[in-house]
Design a protein around this motif. Structure first.
Motif, mmCIF file in Angstrom:
data_model
loop_
_atom_site.group_PDB
_atom_site.id
_atom_site.type_symbol
_atom_site.label_atom_id
_atom_site.label_comp_id
_atom_site.label_asym_id
_atom_site.label_seq_id
_atom_site.Cartn_x
_atom_site.Cartn_y
_atom_site.Cartn_z
ATOM 1 N N GLY A 53 -15.275 2.282 3.395
ATOM 2 C CA GLY A 53 -16.197 3.153 2.686
ATOM 3 C C GLY A 53 -15.807 4.620 2.706
ATOM 4 N N ALA A 54 -16.359 5.350 1.756
ATOM 5 C CA ALA A 54 -16.227 6.806 1.671
ATOM 6 C C ALA A 54 -17.485 7.322 0.991
ATOM 7 C CB ALA A 54 -14.961 7.203 0.912
ATOM 8 N N ALA A 55 -17.567 8.625 0.818
ATOM 9 C CA ALA A 55 -18.817 9.250 0.384
ATOM 10 C C ALA A 55 -19.274 8.804 -1.009
ATOM 11 C CB ALA A 55 -18.665 10.764 0.416
ATOM 12 N N VAL A 56 -20.595 8.791 -1.163
ATOM 13 C CA VAL A 56 -21.245 8.546 -2.452
ATOM 14 C C VAL A 56 -21.919 9.840 -2.885
ATOM 15 C CG1 VAL A 56 -23.124 7.313 -3.599
ATOM 16 C CG2 VAL A 56 -21.599 6.090 -2.034
ATOM 17 N N TRP A 57 -21.694 10.253 -4.127
ATOM 18 C CA TRP A 57 -22.289 11.477 -4.659
ATOM 19 C C TRP A 57 -23.193 11.136 -5.839
ATOM 20 C CZ3 TRP A 57 -17.319 15.043 -5.097
ATOM 21 C CH2 TRP A 57 -16.846 15.316 -3.801
ATOM 22 N N SER A 62 -17.622 9.081 -4.845
ATOM 23 C CA SER A 62 -16.930 10.366 -4.756
ATOM 24 C C SER A 62 -15.489 10.149 -5.213
ATOM 25 C CB SER A 62 -16.949 10.868 -3.318
ATOM 26 O OG SER A 62 -16.231 9.967 -2.476
ATOM 27 N N PRO A 63 -14.736 11.220 -5.492
ATOM 28 C CA PRO A 63 -13.328 11.033 -5.888
ATOM 29 C C PRO A 63 -12.543 10.182 -4.894
ATOM 30 C CG PRO A 63 -13.998 13.287 -6.315
ATOM 31 C CD PRO A 63 -15.151 12.634 -5.592
ATOM 32 N N ALA A 64 -12.781 10.397 -3.590
ATOM 33 C CA ALA A 64 -12.059 9.613 -2.574
ATOM 34 C C ALA A 64 -12.428 8.136 -2.666
ATOM 35 C CB ALA A 64 -12.361 10.144 -1.179
ATOM 36 N N LEU A 65 -13.714 7.840 -2.825
ATOM 37 C CA LEU A 65 -14.133 6.444 -2.912
ATOM 38 C C LEU A 65 -13.628 5.813 -4.204
ATOM 39 C CD1 LEU A 65 -15.612 4.127 -1.631
ATOM 40 C CD2 LEU A 65 -17.746 4.954 -2.635
ATOM 41 N N ARG A 66 -13.627 6.580 -5.300
ATOM 42 C CA ARG A 66 -13.106 6.071 -6.568
ATOM 43 C C ARG A 66 -11.640 5.683 -6.435
ATOM 44 N NH1 ARG A 66 -15.111 3.561 -10.706
ATOM 45 N NH2 ARG A 66 -13.325 2.213 -10.299
ATOM 46 N N GLU A 67 -10.881 6.484 -5.698
ATOM 47 C CA GLU A 67 -9.465 6.175 -5.486
ATOM 48 C C GLU A 67 -9.294 4.866 -4.728
ATOM 49 O OE1 GLU A 67 -8.242 10.928 -5.356
ATOM 50 O OE2 GLU A 67 -8.282 9.738 -3.515
ATOM 51 N N ARG A 68 -10.133 4.637 -3.731
ATOM 52 C CA ARG A 68 -10.048 3.392 -2.966
ATOM 53 C C ARG A 68 -10.446 2.194 -3.825
ATOM 54 N NH1 ARG A 68 -12.158 5.096 3.164
ATOM 55 N NH2 ARG A 68 -10.818 6.962 3.314
ATOM 56 N N ALA A 72 -8.260 -1.137 -4.767
ATOM 57 C CA ALA A 72 -8.798 -2.481 -4.525
ATOM 58 C C ALA A 72 -8.723 -3.330 -5.799
ATOM 59 C CB ALA A 72 -10.234 -2.393 -4.029
ATOM 60 N N LEU A 73 -9.018 -2.726 -6.944
ATOM 61 C CA LEU A 73 -8.934 -3.456 -8.209
ATOM 62 C C LEU A 73 -7.497 -3.868 -8.518
ATOM 63 C CD1 LEU A 73 -11.451 -1.383 -10.366
ATOM 64 C CD2 LEU A 73 -11.710 -3.771 -9.653
ATOM 65 N N ARG A 74 -6.548 -2.986 -8.206
ATOM 66 C CA ARG A 74 -5.141 -3.340 -8.417
ATOM 67 C C ARG A 74 -4.732 -4.484 -7.496
ATOM 68 N NH1 ARG A 74 -2.403 2.677 -8.395
ATOM 69 N NH2 ARG A 74 -3.855 3.626 -9.891
ATOM 70 N N VAL A 169 -2.043 -2.972 5.110
ATOM 71 C CA VAL A 169 -2.746 -1.884 4.425
ATOM 72 C C VAL A 169 -2.149 -1.661 3.046
ATOM 73 C CG1 VAL A 169 -3.534 0.511 4.555
ATOM 74 C CG2 VAL A 169 -3.097 -0.777 6.667
ATOM 75 N N GLU A 170 -3.028 -1.545 2.068
ATOM 76 C CA GLU A 170 -2.653 -1.136 0.711
ATOM 77 C C GLU A 170 -3.243 0.258 0.513
ATOM 78 O OE1 GLU A 170 -0.790 -1.865 -3.046
ATOM 79 O OE2 GLU A 170 -0.686 -2.890 -1.125
ATOM 80 N N PRO A 171 -2.446 1.313 0.738
ATOM 81 C CA PRO A 171 -3.016 2.653 0.791
ATOM 82 C C PRO A 171 -3.070 3.376 -0.547
ATOM 83 C CG PRO A 171 -0.742 2.721 1.515
ATOM 84 C CD PRO A 171 -1.035 1.292 1.147
ATOM 85 N N VAL A 172 -4.051 4.270 -0.645
ATOM 86 C CA VAL A 172 -4.070 5.248 -1.734
ATOM 87 C C VAL A 172 -2.918 6.217 -1.492
ATOM 88 C CG1 VAL A 172 -5.373 7.128 -2.808
ATOM 89 C CG2 VAL A 172 -6.571 5.056 -2.023
ATOM 90 N N GLN A 173 -2.081 6.427 -2.492
ATOM 91 C CA GLN A 173 -0.911 7.282 -2.304
ATOM 92 C C GLN A 173 -1.169 8.748 -2.656
ATOM 93 O OE1 GLN A 173 1.729 6.540 -0.754
ATOM 94 N NE2 GLN A 173 1.627 4.315 -0.663
ATOM 95 N N LEU A 174 -2.300 9.035 -3.273
ATOM 96 C CA LEU A 174 -2.604 10.419 -3.640
ATOM 97 C C LEU A 174 -2.850 11.261 -2.395
ATOM 98 C CD1 LEU A 174 -5.017 9.826 -6.660
ATOM 99 C CD2 LEU A 174 -2.606 10.453 -6.747
ATOM 100 N N LYS A 175 -2.296 12.468 -2.373
ATOM 101 C CA LYS A 175 -2.474 13.353 -1.221
ATOM 102 C C LYS A 175 -3.757 14.161 -1.362
ATOM 103 C CE LYS A 175 2.432 13.984 -0.145
ATOM 104 N NZ LYS A 175 3.524 14.986 0.047
#
Length: 206
Positions: A53-57, A62-68, A72-74, A169-175
């Motif tokens: 999980g990450a923040a909900v706005w 949130s942008p971070a949660l959207r990235e995760r 996950a969809l990929r 782990v399948e990580p988000v690569q965006l910094k």
């Protein structure tokens, strides 16, 4: 011949210097390990995908949660696992749980609702994984792909392994914008993991 006594202040500064040097070596080495894990991790076919999980706005990711969620969809489209566990409790009063928001976005992205398991009680990464482990046992799952940000990949994998989850782990690569801050935070978190249970920590490394 009498030995010269060390001045207490001088001794203090010498010890302090050694501690500073040790801390710098640890942070430098661990930061490299964190970055290496980030860049080389990839999810392997498993029993489930765990979206941390990450923040909900305002009721939305949130942008971070959207990235995760996007990662996950990929992973789902690549058929890395037949189920997804959406994790995360309520962060701010009046907001839906992180898990509920993740599930909604996953369904919108084409994942069948009955393939998504909701874990909406946790308030930290450790609880995400601890509660997910209980759900995995319930559904007969033994291995999982963790979806999180790259800087978080090492600590998340170590926590999962310490809890008995066979994890990749399948990580988000965006910094993130504050990469130095997050890396230092991970160094502290990993040091705490080691201090909390050194034996399990060492086993989790392998």
């Amino acid at each position: 011949m009498n030995k010269r006594k060390r001045h207490p202040i001088r001794l203090f500064f010498r010890i302090f210097s050694y501690l500073v040097i040790a801390a710098c070596v640890y942070v430098g080495g661990m930061s490299s390990y964190i970055m290496h894990t980030w860049k080389t991790s990839s999810g392997k076919p498993s029993d489930g995908i765990i979206v941390l999980g990450a923040a909900v706005w305002n009721g939305k990711p949130s942008p971070a949660l959207r990235e995760r969620i996007d990662i996950a969809l990929r992973a789902w489209d690549r058929k890395l696992a037949p189920r997804i566990i959406a994790t995360g409790g309520i962060g701010l009063p009046g907001e839906p749980s992180e898990a509920a928001v993740i599930k909604k976005a996953l369904v919108e992205g084409g994942v069948p609702p009955d393939r998504i398991i909701v874990e909406d009680k946790s308030r930290s990464t450790y609880e995400n994984l601890q509660n997910s482990r209980a759900l995995m046992e319930q559904y007969g799952m033994k291995s999982a792909v963790l979806v999180t940000h790259g800087y978080h990949a090492l600590r998340a994998r170590l926590m999962a392994n310490m809890l008995g989850i066979d994890a990749t782990v399948e990580p988000v690569q965006l910094k993130p914008l504050r990469l130095a801050y997050y890396t230092l935070r991970e160094c502290g978190g990993i040091a705490y993991l080691f201090a909390s249970n050194p034996l399990l920590f060492v086993r989790a490394l392998w």
